[in-house]
Design a protein around this motif. Structure first.
Motif, PDB file in Angstrom:
ATOM      1  N   GLY A  59       0.788  -1.227   0.000  1.00 29.44           N
ATOM      2  CA  GLY A  59       0.000   0.000   0.000  1.00 29.44           C
ATOM      3  C   GLY A  59       0.815   1.268   0.000  1.00 29.44           C
ATOM      4  O   GLY A  59       0.265   2.360   0.086  1.00 29.44           O
ATOM      5  N   SER A  60       2.151   1.149  -0.093  1.00 34.62           N
ATOM      6  CA  SER A  60       3.003   2.336  -0.091  1.00 34.62           C
ATOM      7  C   SER A  60       3.931   2.292  -1.297  1.00 34.62           C
ATOM      8  O   SER A  60       3.995   1.299  -2.024  1.00 34.62           O
ATOM      9  CB  SER A  60       3.811   2.408   1.210  1.00 34.62           C
ATOM     10  OG  SER A  60       4.580   1.230   1.380  1.00 34.62           O
ATOM     11  N   TRP A  61       4.668   3.375  -1.498  1.00 27.96           N
ATOM     12  CA  TRP A  61       5.562   3.454  -2.638  1.00 27.96           C
ATOM     13  C   TRP A  61       6.639   2.364  -2.561  1.00 27.96           C
ATOM     14  O   TRP A  61       7.131   2.049  -1.481  1.00 27.96           O
ATOM     15  CB  TRP A  61       6.228   4.816  -2.716  1.00 27.96           C
ATOM     16  CG  TRP A  61       5.271   5.948  -2.930  1.00 27.96           C
ATOM     17  CD1 TRP A  61       5.016   6.970  -2.066  1.00 27.96           C
ATOM     18  CD2 TRP A  61       4.437   6.178  -4.063  1.00 27.96           C
ATOM     19  NE1 TRP A  61       4.075   7.823  -2.590  1.00 27.96           N
ATOM     20  CE2 TRP A  61       3.698   7.359  -3.813  1.00 27.96           C
ATOM     21  CE3 TRP A  61       4.232   5.496  -5.264  1.00 27.96           C
ATOM     22  CZ2 TRP A  61       2.785   7.872  -4.725  1.00 27.96           C
ATOM     23  CZ3 TRP A  61       3.323   6.013  -6.171  1.00 27.96           C
ATOM     24  CH2 TRP A  61       2.611   7.187  -5.899  1.00 27.96           C
ATOM     25  N   SER A  62       6.975   1.807  -3.728  1.00 22.50           N
ATOM     26  CA  SER A  62       7.995   0.762  -3.768  1.00 22.50           C
ATOM     27  C   SER A  62       8.733   0.836  -5.093  1.00 22.50           C
ATOM     28  O   SER A  62       8.352   1.582  -6.000  1.00 22.50           O
ATOM     29  CB  SER A  62       7.363  -0.622  -3.605  1.00 22.50           C
ATOM     30  OG  SER A  62       6.759  -1.043  -4.813  1.00 22.50           O
ATOM     31  N   SER A  63       9.779   0.025  -5.231  1.00 21.23           N
ATOM     32  CA  SER A  63      10.568   0.002  -6.464  1.00 21.23           C
ATOM     33  C   SER A  63      10.090  -1.069  -7.445  1.00 21.23           C
ATOM     34  O   SER A  63      10.643  -1.190  -8.539  1.00 21.23           O
ATOM     35  CB  SER A  63      12.048  -0.240  -6.137  1.00 21.23           C
ATOM     36  OG  SER A  63      12.210  -1.484  -5.463  1.00 21.23           O
ATOM     37  N   ALA A  64       9.075  -1.855  -7.072  1.00 20.33           N
ATOM     38  CA  ALA A  64       8.548  -2.880  -7.989  1.00 20.33           C
ATOM     39  C   ALA A  64       8.083  -2.206  -9.273  1.00 20.33           C
ATOM     40  O   ALA A  64       7.441  -1.159  -9.234  1.00 20.33           O
ATOM     41  CB  ALA A  64       7.404  -3.629  -7.325  1.00 20.33           C
ATOM     42  N   GLU A  65       8.400  -2.813 -10.408  1.00 20.35           N
ATOM     43  CA  GLU A  65       8.120  -2.162 -11.682  1.00 20.35           C
ATOM     44  C   GLU A  65       7.849  -3.176 -12.769  1.00 20.35           C
ATOM     45  O   GLU A  65       8.146  -4.366 -12.632  1.00 20.35           O
ATOM     46  CB  GLU A  65       9.321  -1.297 -12.094  1.00 20.35           C
ATOM     47  CG  GLU A  65      10.600  -2.096 -12.294  1.00 20.35           C
ATOM     48  CD  GLU A  65      11.795  -1.226 -12.658  1.00 20.35           C
ATOM     49  OE1 GLU A  65      11.605  -0.018 -12.865  1.00 20.35           O
ATOM     50  OE2 GLU A  65      12.910  -1.771 -12.759  1.00 20.35           O
ATOM     51  N   GLY A  66       7.277  -2.692 -13.858  1.00 25.53           N
ATOM     52  CA  GLY A  66       7.144  -3.504 -15.057  1.00 25.53           C
ATOM     53  C   GLY A  66       5.753  -4.034 -15.324  1.00 25.53           C
ATOM     54  O   GLY A  66       4.789  -3.772 -14.600  1.00 25.53           O
ATOM     55  N   ILE A  67       5.680  -4.798 -16.399  1.00 28.76           N
ATOM     56  CA  ILE A  67       4.417  -5.316 -16.932  1.00 28.76           C
ATOM     57  C   ILE A  67       4.466  -6.842 -16.918  1.00 28.76           C
ATOM     58  O   ILE A  67       5.492  -7.446 -17.234  1.00 28.76           O
ATOM     59  CB  ILE A  67       4.193  -4.815 -18.365  1.00 28.76           C
ATOM     60  CG1 ILE A  67       3.980  -3.290 -18.365  1.00 28.76           C
ATOM     61  CG2 ILE A  67       3.016  -5.518 -19.029  1.00 28.76           C
ATOM     62  CD1 ILE A  67       3.956  -2.678 -19.753  1.00 28.76           C
ATOM     63  N   GLU A  68       3.335  -7.460 -16.571  1.00 37.29           N
ATOM     64  CA  GLU A  68       3.229  -8.917 -16.615  1.00 37.29           C
ATOM     65  C   GLU A  68       1.827  -9.304 -17.046  1.00 37.29           C
ATOM     66  O   GLU A  68       0.866  -8.552 -16.830  1.00 37.29           O
ATOM     67  CB  GLU A  68       3.585  -9.538 -15.260  1.00 37.29           C
ATOM     68  CG  GLU A  68       2.799  -8.989 -14.092  1.00 37.29           C
ATOM     69  CD  GLU A  68       3.419  -9.359 -12.746  1.00 37.29           C
ATOM     70  OE1 GLU A  68       4.553  -9.878 -12.718  1.00 37.29           O
ATOM     71  OE2 GLU A  68       2.752  -9.111 -11.716  1.00 37.29           O
ATOM     72  N   THR A  69       1.710 -10.477 -17.656  1.00 40.83           N
ATOM     73  CA  THR A  69       0.437 -10.983 -18.149  1.00 40.83           C
ATOM     74  C   THR A  69       0.238 -12.394 -17.614  1.00 40.83           C
ATOM     75  O   THR A  69       1.184 -13.183 -17.578  1.00 40.83           O
ATOM     76  CB  THR A  69       0.403 -10.980 -19.682  1.00 40.83           C
ATOM     77  OG1 THR A  69       0.719  -9.664 -20.168  1.00 40.83           O
ATOM     78  CG2 THR A  69      -0.967 -11.370 -20.209  1.00 40.83           C
ATOM     79  N   PHE A  70      -0.991 -12.700 -17.200  1.00 42.07           N
ATOM     80  CA  PHE A  70      -1.266 -13.968 -16.542  1.00 42.07           C
ATOM     81  C   PHE A  70      -2.228 -14.845 -17.346  1.00 42.07           C
ATOM     82  O   PHE A  70      -3.144 -14.345 -18.003  1.00 42.07           O
ATOM     83  CB  PHE A  70      -1.884 -13.726 -15.162  1.00 42.07           C
ATOM     84  CG  PHE A  70      -0.926 -13.166 -14.154  1.00 42.07           C
ATOM     85  CD1 PHE A  70      -0.208 -14.007 -13.309  1.00 42.07           C
ATOM     86  CD2 PHE A  70      -0.740 -11.792 -14.044  1.00 42.07           C
ATOM     87  CE1 PHE A  70       0.671 -13.488 -12.372  1.00 42.07           C
ATOM     88  CE2 PHE A  70       0.140 -11.264 -13.110  1.00 42.07           C
ATOM     89  CZ  PHE A  70       0.854 -12.118 -12.274  1.00 42.07           C
TER      90      PHE A  70
END
Length: 272
Positions: A84-95
């Motif tokens: 719920g807070s800012w993070s460095s996780a990034e990018g696109i993924e498809t499931f």
């Protein structure tokens, strides 16, 4: 060819928003709307929405509707989050579903490749998950996470109309390739006679939303007020409509509508 586009969640889904307040649904619905507009340009394609601006439709109802309509593909559009807070996780993924259905996996790979090619974001790959919309649909289904709304850089993209259009274009390009969709022929417009001048009556207004339930209209009105836009709610044909601005000059209404689009709203200009 029947396609169901699913803008994940709803305006009022608890917790589904960025740390600075953007609702995930605002992004999801915008991409779905752009995608439908593009898909309408193909022959023999019917597009359905699993979602609604009036209410947060339950997941079971979304998949039931898809199954009852016997759509050919179910595409669920989302923005990701890492807590719920800012993070460095990034990018696109498809499931896709864990059984990795061949058709779904092929389409997911094409969507993922198109998104990465067009956006330049980190490629998190095609993954599997036991999500309801992947498990309970009778047809092939994919779920797309178009970036992290908990990433300080990617939230700026997710708010951008240009990025939303880019995501829609990538999804539609993959669908067109996967299903060999054919574009409708471009009609040559017939010469039109000189228009007869008509009296310039009425005002140009900007409508931002229309709801069956007044509390939804009031929620949108409060958001607009918080963003600095004077607005009002009118009742018309059983709907509560949220509007802002009234102008003699259409350009003034267009300028206001663009300001609203720039921060994530989906207004349109009409004359009354």
């Amino acid at each position: 060819m029947k396609i169901m586009l699913d803008a994940g969640h709803g305006y009022d889904t608890p917790g589904k928003r960025s740390p600075d307040g953007m609702r995930e649904y605002e992004f999801n619905r915008a991409v779905a709307a752009y995608a439908k507009g593009l898909l309408d340009g193909y022959q023999n394609v019917t597009v359905y929405f699993a979602h609604s601006d009036q209410t947060d439709i339950p997941l079971q109802q979304r998949t039931n509707n898809a199954n009852n309509l016997r759509v050919d593909i179910f595409v669920s559009i989302h923005a990701n989050a890492a807590g719920g807070s800012w993070s460095s996780a990034e990018g696109i993924e498809t499931f896709v579903y864990p059984t990795r259905p061949q058709g779904a996996l092929s389409l997911a790979t094409k969507i993922q490749n198109q998104l990465i090619s067009r956006t330049g974001l980190r490629n998190r790959g095609v993954k599997t998950a036991d999500f309801h919309v992947l498990r309970e649909t009778n047809m092939d289904a994919v779920l797309i996470e178009c970036g992290f709304m908990t990433n300080p850089n990617e939230i700026k993209l997710l708010r951008s109309e240009n990025y939303r259009r880019t995501c829609a274009e990538a999804i539609v390009a993959a669908l067109a390739d996967h299903f060999n969709l054919v574009k409708k022929p471009t009609a040559q417009p017939a010469p039109s006679p000189s228009p007869t001048p008509t009296p310039q009556t009425g005002l140009y207004k900007v409508q931002v939303g229309a709801f069956k339930q007044r509390n939804n209209a009031e929620n949108l009105s409060a958001r607009l007020t918080n963003d600095g836009f004077n607005n009002f709610i009118v009742t018309d044909s059983g709907l509560f409509k949220v509007q802002t601005g009234a102008f003699r000059n259409k350009q003034n209404a267009d300028d206001l509508a663009q300001k609203l689009r720039n921060i994530g709203y989906q207004p349109y200009v009409f004359r009354a």
